[in-house]
Scaffold this motif. Structure first.
Motif, mmCIF file in Angstrom:
data_model
loop_
_atom_site.group_PDB
_atom_site.id
_atom_site.type_symbol
_atom_site.label_atom_id
_atom_site.label_comp_id
_atom_site.label_asym_id
_atom_site.label_seq_id
_atom_site.Cartn_x
_atom_site.Cartn_y
_atom_site.Cartn_z
ATOM 1 N N CYS A 131 0.831 -1.277 0.097
ATOM 2 C CA CYS A 131 -0.060 -0.087 0.083
ATOM 3 C C CYS A 131 0.868 1.219 0.114
ATOM 4 O O CYS A 131 0.576 2.176 0.459
ATOM 5 N N ILE A 134 -0.460 4.922 -1.182
ATOM 6 C CA ILE A 134 -1.047 5.807 -0.220
ATOM 7 C C ILE A 134 -0.224 7.060 0.162
ATOM 8 O O ILE A 134 -0.590 8.362 -0.430
ATOM 9 N N ALA A 156 -6.181 4.254 -4.092
ATOM 10 C CA ALA A 156 -5.830 4.516 -2.639
ATOM 11 C C ALA A 156 -6.951 3.935 -1.780
ATOM 12 O O ALA A 156 -6.550 3.440 -0.413
ATOM 13 N N CYS A 160 -6.649 1.349 1.362
ATOM 14 C CA CYS A 160 -6.952 1.558 2.578
ATOM 15 C C CYS A 160 -7.807 0.654 3.282
ATOM 16 O O CYS A 160 -7.936 0.332 4.633
ATOM 17 N N THR A 164 -7.009 -2.041 6.185
ATOM 18 C CA THR A 164 -7.789 -1.809 7.620
ATOM 19 C C THR A 164 -8.323 -3.216 7.910
ATOM 20 O O THR A 164 -8.112 -3.795 9.005
ATOM 21 N N SER A 186 4.197 2.055 9.197
ATOM 22 C CA SER A 186 3.421 3.180 8.682
ATOM 23 C C SER A 186 4.502 4.308 8.302
ATOM 24 O O SER A 186 4.492 5.039 7.288
#
Length: 362
Positions: A131, A134, A156, A160, A164, A186
């Motif tokens: 990811c 993002i 994006a 997300c 999640t 992150s």
């Protein structure tokens, strides 16, 4: 009368040689080049991922992720020096002050990524790495002033959502789930996003080669980390721990480093020979296989939520790649959605008409 002979004043430029390590594949067919590059990507990166997870399963190893990063940076610096000598690069093109920033960011992304495995499942870490779009998207807007299309934002959003759901599944299955690992990975992705934008901007401006960027980023990063760990005492603690089984720890670290470095070179070759679309396809499949191998060789709980949330992330990746190959404006996206809705409505009406429900309703 003999035909006139003309002097070729503009000879064709020599074709750029393509090689995988020491194997010259320039004269191979495009299909064979793609297959060889793909096999090399799978071999190097699957071994890289396996070694990374194996290292962190060693007894009492988890607190020493930063020392592993120091050793990895040291090996990468040596590999970079060798490559610079082989390629005959003698002059640095990007200003040293830029490399001070790049080295700090490289240290952040590699060190935090390695250390996060002390708190996260390896598959969760891999999903987070998938990811990267993002923060890259946000960094491109803030740093380079780029403009993105609706498909990029849709990609994006899907990433997300998938990320999640994958993290929620992990938190339910892992009794010792720790948000520290999520924070670390992150921040690593954030550093990675800034690196990509800063590298792209400066490599275009100064026409610098990949070998130069790799060497200076990792060499200065090694100096940064060595200085900090020396003052905090982590260097001595890590050296003492590695000294307990030096052949095992340093041997694993060497294999981990050399496979990662070679993997980078093969991916660059794959991008140059077959394009970014094919490269992303291969690397995404590699990450999927890495996750499967992780569940096969390292015991951990599994749930179907891992599977379908991972599929959402993969869908986001391919929408992003599609948007690069076929750019779409907001107006084009609205027209596409409108055609899709009208097509669905037409099919529903036709189905009702054929069954007699439509006439009954009228």
């Amino acid at each position: 009368m003999a035909p006139k002979q003309f002097l070729d004043l503009a000879p064709r430029p020599e074709k750029l040689r393509t090689s995988i390590l020491c194997l010259d594949i320039t004269n191979f067919s495009e299909t064979l080049q793609f297959l060889l590059c793909s096999i090399a990507v799978f071999v190097f990166y699957l071994l890289y991922g396996y070694m990374q997870e194996l290292i962190f399963t060693l007894k009492d190893f988890k607190p020493y992720g930063w020392y592993l990063t120091l050793i990895q940076f040291g090996f990468y610096t040596i590999f970079g020096l060798i490559e610079i000598k082989i390629r005959g690069i003698q002059k640095r093109r990007i200003p040293i002050r830029t490399y001070f920033l790049l080295a700090l960011l490289t240290l952040g992304t590699m060190g935090l990524s390695n250390s996060s495995l002390g708190y996260l499942n390896y598959p969760t870490q891999v999903i987070f790495k998938c990811c990267k779009l993002i923060p890259v998207l946000a960094g491109g807007i803030l740093i380079q002033g780029k403009r993105y299309g609706p498909l990029d934002f849709l990609a994006a959003l899907l990433m997300c959502v998938g990320l999640t759901l994958f993290t929620l599944a992990d938190s339910k299955l892992q009794p010792n789930f720790n948000t520290t690992g999520i924070t670390m990975i992150s921040l690593a992705l954030l550093c990675d996003a800034i690196i990509g934008n800063v590298q792209e901007k400066n490599m275009k401006a100064y026409e610098a080669l990949n070998a130069e960027v790799v060497l200076y980023s990792y060499a200065l990063g090694f100096v940064y980390l060595f200085t900090v760990m020396l003052f905090t005492g982590d260097f001595m603690a890590g050296a003492a721990f590695f000294g307990q089984e030096p052949y095992t720890f340093y041997g694993y670290a060497f294999i981990f480093s050399v496979t990662g470095y070679l993997g980078i070179q093969v991916v660059l070759t794959l991008v140059r020979t077959t394009g970014a679309f094919a490269a992303v396809t291969v690397t995404t499949m590699r990450k999927a296989v890495t996750i499967i191998i992780s569940f096969m060789f390292f015991s951990k709980p599994f749930t179907l939520q891992y599977l379908w949330s991972g599929c959402i992330v993969v869908l986001g990746i391919y929408i992003n790649v599609y948007s690069k190959k076929y750019p779409m404006s907001l107006g084009d996206f609205e027209n596409c959605c409108d055609r899709f809705v009208r097509g669905v409505r037409t099919k529903l009406i036709a189905k009702q008409y054929s069954s007699g429900q439509y006439l009954a309703n009228v």
